[in-house]
Enzyme design. Structure first.
Site, PDB file in Angstrom:
ATOM      1  N   SER A   1       0.853  -1.193   0.000  1.00 12.85           N
ATOM      2  CA  SER A   1       0.000   0.000   0.000  1.00 12.85           C
ATOM      3  C   SER A   1       0.886   1.239   0.000  1.00 12.85           C
ATOM      4  O   SER A   1       1.593   1.487   0.979  1.00 12.85           O
ATOM      5  CB  SER A   1      -0.878   0.042   1.254  1.00 12.85           C
ATOM      6  OG  SER A   1      -1.406  -1.219   1.543  1.00 12.85           O
TER       7      SER A   1
ATOM      8  N   CYS B   1     -32.383 -20.076  -0.808  1.00 16.71           N
ATOM      9  CA  CYS B   1     -32.508 -20.988  -1.945  1.00 16.71           C
ATOM     10  C   CYS B   1     -32.283 -22.448  -1.539  1.00 16.71           C
ATOM     11  O   CYS B   1     -31.304 -22.758  -0.863  1.00 16.71           O
ATOM     12  CB  CYS B   1     -31.498 -20.569  -2.998  1.00 16.71           C
ATOM     13  SG  CYS B   1     -31.654 -21.513  -4.487  1.00 16.71           S
TER      14      CYS B   1
ATOM     15  N   ASP C   1     -24.223 -13.337  -8.143  1.00 10.67           N
ATOM     16  CA  ASP C   1     -25.555 -13.219  -7.554  1.00 10.67           C
ATOM     17  C   ASP C   1     -25.785 -14.249  -6.448  1.00 10.67           C
ATOM     18  O   ASP C   1     -25.802 -15.446  -6.706  1.00 10.67           O
ATOM     19  CB  ASP C   1     -26.596 -13.413  -8.679  1.00 10.67           C
ATOM     20  CG  ASP C   1     -28.023 -13.477  -8.162  1.00 10.67           C
ATOM     21  OD1 ASP C   1     -28.268 -13.041  -7.025  1.00 10.67           O
ATOM     22  OD2 ASP C   1     -28.890 -13.959  -8.911  1.00 10.67           O
TER      23      ASP C   1
ATOM     24  N   ARG D   1     -30.692 -11.060   0.710  1.00  7.55           N
ATOM     25  CA  ARG D   1     -30.753 -11.043   2.178  1.00  7.55           C
ATOM     26  C   ARG D   1     -30.239  -9.726   2.745  1.00  7.55           C
ATOM     27  O   ARG D   1     -30.824  -9.130   3.653  1.00  7.55           O
ATOM     28  CB  ARG D   1     -29.925 -12.210   2.733  1.00  7.55           C
ATOM     29  CG  ARG D   1     -30.024 -12.440   4.232  1.00  7.55           C
ATOM     30  CD  ARG D   1     -28.875 -13.315   4.706  1.00  7.55           C
ATOM     31  NE  ARG D   1     -27.599 -12.700   4.409  1.00  7.55           N
ATOM     32  CZ  ARG D   1     -26.983 -11.812   5.190  1.00  7.55           C
ATOM     33  NH1 ARG D   1     -27.515 -11.459   6.330  1.00  7.55           N
ATOM     34  NH2 ARG D   1     -25.834 -11.262   4.826  1.00  7.55           N
TER      35      ARG D   1
ATOM     36  N   GLY E   1     -38.719 -18.620  -5.386  1.00  6.89           N
ATOM     37  CA  GLY E   1     -39.142 -20.001  -5.651  1.00  6.89           C
ATOM     38  C   GLY E   1     -39.941 -20.592  -4.501  1.00  6.89           C
ATOM     39  O   GLY E   1     -40.154 -21.810  -4.457  1.00  6.89           O
TER      40      GLY E   1
ATOM     41  N   ARG F   1     -39.757 -18.160 -12.980  1.00  7.76           N
ATOM     42  CA  ARG F   1     -38.317 -18.096 -12.775  1.00  7.76           C
ATOM     43  C   ARG F   1     -37.677 -19.480 -12.958  1.00  7.76           C
ATOM     44  O   ARG F   1     -36.484 -19.610 -13.196  1.00  7.76           O
ATOM     45  CB  ARG F   1     -38.069 -17.580 -11.347  1.00  7.76           C
ATOM     46  CG  ARG F   1     -36.663 -17.245 -11.056  1.00  7.76           C
ATOM     47  CD  ARG F   1     -36.503 -16.500  -9.736  1.00  7.76           C
ATOM     48  NE  ARG F   1     -35.140 -16.051  -9.646  1.00  7.76           N
ATOM     49  CZ  ARG F   1     -34.157 -16.797  -9.178  1.00  7.76           C
ATOM     50  NH1 ARG F   1     -34.393 -18.017  -8.741  1.00  7.76           N
ATOM     51  NH2 ARG F   1     -32.926 -16.321  -9.159  1.00  7.76           N
TER      52      ARG F   1
HETATM   53  P1  RVP Z   1     -28.942 -13.838  -1.094  1.00 10.70           P
HETATM   54  O1  RVP Z   1     -28.331 -12.489  -1.315  1.00 10.70           O
HETATM   55  O2  RVP Z   1     -27.947 -14.843  -0.615  1.00 10.70           O
HETATM   56  O3  RVP Z   1     -30.155 -13.774  -0.223  1.00 10.70           O
HETATM   57  O4  RVP Z   1     -29.383 -14.373  -2.528  1.00 10.70           O
HETATM   58  C1  RVP Z   1     -30.277 -13.687  -3.356  1.00 10.70           C
HETATM   59  C2  RVP Z   1     -30.408 -14.422  -4.662  1.00 10.70           C
HETATM   60  O5  RVP Z   1     -31.017 -15.713  -4.457  1.00 10.70           O
HETATM   61  C3  RVP Z   1     -31.294 -13.777  -5.687  1.00 10.70           C
HETATM   62  O6  RVP Z   1     -30.687 -12.725  -6.377  1.00 10.70           O
HETATM   63  C4  RVP Z   1     -31.644 -14.940  -6.596  1.00 10.70           C
HETATM   64  O7  RVP Z   1     -30.635 -15.206  -7.563  1.00 10.70           O
HETATM   65  C5  RVP Z   1     -31.683 -16.104  -5.649  1.00 10.70           C
HETATM   66  N1  RVP Z   1     -33.043 -16.503  -5.297  1.00 10.70           N
HETATM   67  C6  RVP Z   1     -34.158 -15.740  -5.192  1.00 10.70           C
HETATM   68  N2  RVP Z   1     -35.182 -16.542  -4.852  1.00 10.70           N
HETATM   69  C7  RVP Z   1     -34.666 -17.765  -4.738  1.00 10.70           C
HETATM   70  C8  RVP Z   1     -35.369 -18.981  -4.390  1.00 10.70           C
HETATM   71  O8  RVP Z   1     -36.526 -18.948  -3.997  1.00 10.70           O
HETATM   72  N3  RVP Z   1     -34.695 -20.103  -4.514  1.00 10.70           N
HETATM   73  N4  RVP Z   1     -33.355 -17.729  -5.010  1.00 10.70           N
END
Ligand code: RVP
Length: 501
Positions: free
Chosen positions: A22, A319, A358, A382, A409, A418
């Site tokens: 740095s 997810c 993502d 999140r 989902g 989706r």
């Molecule tokens: P996180 O930031 O870890 O909460 O993840 C968000 C991402 O999860 C979304 O941008 C999308 O790609 C994905 N997602 C959203 N819905 C679902 C699901 O119901 N499985 N997944």
């Protein structure tokens, strides 16, 4: 024989950055987090950039117009969810585009023949202590005066007295004309020692108000992301079914960029959507595609015209795709491989396609890691769901404040498009859960803290831009034991419940 990837796939928590040299100018204030959003040719600039490398997820529980305005103020982009009617989504886009930073259209106006008690009641309801008096009490009625809580003391006057007898009359007001810029309005506010400045149209109708305190807040957002007409930039999620109707309606509403929102983007449906959109609405319409997790998926979307490519399957916090269908890949490995494919593609064609990592960001440093691994920006669900600005309810669960957060989902969202693979509708098994996340306060404060950490880490790595980080970062895999070592260990952490005698 099936193809086997040689290495296990990894996620962000398994990596750390190793510092670089740095120099003295490597200070957080000198870090520039500007990043491209859509593709561009070598030597050119991306037609759309952001001032911070963060976008909010295409989700009902994350990205509505309130979120979009708050994030654009910080320099990022929200992709307003597409799992709603075209009309509702277009309305949200319109609200973002018509929101004029610093210019407030108030719906709490009053008529001159109303009583002072009405003013007091209005203040109790709205918290507004400055109220415009219009001929018909409407937000855009003819402006007759201004009444504030400083114009009378309710216990010293007849509460039934009329507003017209206590207001500052139009002739005594300093006003701005419609079309004035925010800094011009601010000059008037300072020159005349005002707390508020009504903005009026040609016929004397009220257009909006500028408040001294809001200008200060505007100054707090030096990175805000505006289009060429000084409106906030906003994105929109779309699906592979109704894009021929949805896209033109959203363009008309003012959407700046689109994102094909699908759990799996290596498909004929995305290819068709990309071709149809660009053919029918022109190459100026920018469409990101995804999600993919390997080189093949990236090349497929790149060759079919994606303006950015989104990476990640099954890593989102809500997810359960990996459990339900057994598809996916560790988010770090997927980001590294796709970014590498992007660099090779750029080398070969001179076209740079930004990569968005993502899902799966848990700690702030995961953002820095994703960027170091080659992502140009990250998408978070999140993270943003925890803030005041997310569209969901704030509740108390087990004595703590939480906000609701559900996957696209999940049964709650019912966004089966989706997960659409064409043909008959899917048997609706869930790929996401309905959950709570700890409430964390305002977006402004939290994003400020996250960016501060990113800037500091980048300085530790000896870099001042995302491009330099991607080029020069040194990244190491860490063992389970060194992950434990990275947290406080072998001590009893003091907390407020332990007091000295
Ligand atoms: P996180 O930031 O870890 O909460 O993840 C968000 C991402 O999860 C979304 O941008 C999308 O790609 C994905 N997602 C959203 N819905 C679902 C699901 O119901 N499985 N997944």
């Amino acid at each position: 024989m099936a193809y086997y990837f040689e290495e296990p796939s990894h996620t962000f928590g398994e990596y750390l950055l190793v510092p670089g040299y740095s120099s003295a100018d490597c200070i957080p204030a000198n870090v520039n987090l500007k990043t491209p959003v859509v593709k561009f040719r070598r030597g050119e600039e991306s037609p759309l950039s952001m001032n911070i490398p963060m976008v909010s997820a295409v989700m009902q529980s994350v990205s509505n117009d309130t979120m979009a305005i708050a994030l654009a103020k910080e320099g990022g982009i929200s992709f307003i969810y597409g799992s709603q009617t075209i009309e509702r989504q277009a309305d949200m886009i319109r609200r973002v585009k018509s929101y004029k930073a610093g210019f407030v259209t108030s719906d709490s106006n009053i008529k001159p023949d109303q009583s002072l008690q009405d003013v007091v009641d209005l203040k109790a309801r709205t918290g507004h202590s400055t109220v415009a008096v219009t001929a018909d009490g409407s937000p855009n009625g003819k402006l007759l005066g201004i009444i504030t809580s400083r114009d009378f003391r309710i216990n010293k006057v007849d509460p039934a007295a009329k507003v017209r007898d206590y207001m500052t009359r139009f002739d005594d007001l300093i006003v701005g004309q419609d079309g004035i810029t925010l800094s011009e309005a601010n000059e008037l506010i300072w020159a005349h020692k005002l707390n508020s400045l009504p903005i009026i149209g040609k016929s004397g109708n009220l257009v909006s108000m500028v408040f001294r305190k809001d200008y200060a807040s505007h100054e707090e957002h030096p990175l805000e992301l505006l289009d060429s007409r000084q409106r906030y930039v906003v994105g929109a999620g779309i699906n592979t079914r109704d894009y021929m109707e949805r896209v033109p309606a959203l363009i008309e509403a003012g959407a700046d960029v689109f994102c094909l929102d699908s759990s799996e983007g290596f498909s004929e449906w995305q290819k068709r959507a990309l071709h149809d959109i660009h053919k029918n609405f022109g190459d100026k319409v920018k469409v990101g595609a995804g999600n993919v997790v390997d080189k093949e998926g990236f090349l497929f979307l790149a060759e079919n015209g994606a303006d950015f490519v989104k990476v990640g399957i099954g890593g989102g916090s809500i997810c359960i795709t990996r459990e339900q269908k057994g598809i996916g890949r560790g988010q770090a490995t997927a980001t590294i491989e796709v970014a590498k494919a992007r660099d090779e593609y750029y080398e070969k064609t001179g076209v740079y396609i930004p990569v968005c990592s993502d899902g799966g960001i848990v700690h702030d440093y995961h953002v820095t890691l994703a960027l170091a691994m080659g992502a140009d920006f990250v998408m978070l669900g999140r993270y943003f769901a925890r803030f005041d600005e997310s569209p969901t309810n704030k509740l108390i669960v087990n004595g703590s404040y939480v906000k609701e957060y559900w996957g696209e989902g999940s049964n709650r969202a019912r966004n089966w498009q989706r997960y659409d693979l064409g043909g008959a509708k899917k048997m609706a098994f869930e790929e996401g859960v309905d959950s709570y996340v700890p409430y964390a306060g305002s977006l402004h404060d939290n994003v400020g803290m996250t960016l501060s950490k990113i800037r500091h880490t980048m300085c530790n790595c000896g870099v001042l831009s995302i491009a330099e980080l991607q080029k020069n970062a040194k990244i190491t895999l860490v063992s389970q034991a060194s992950i434990a070592e990275g947290s406080s260990h072998d001590v009893v952490v003091r907390n407020t419940s332990i007091r000295a005698e």
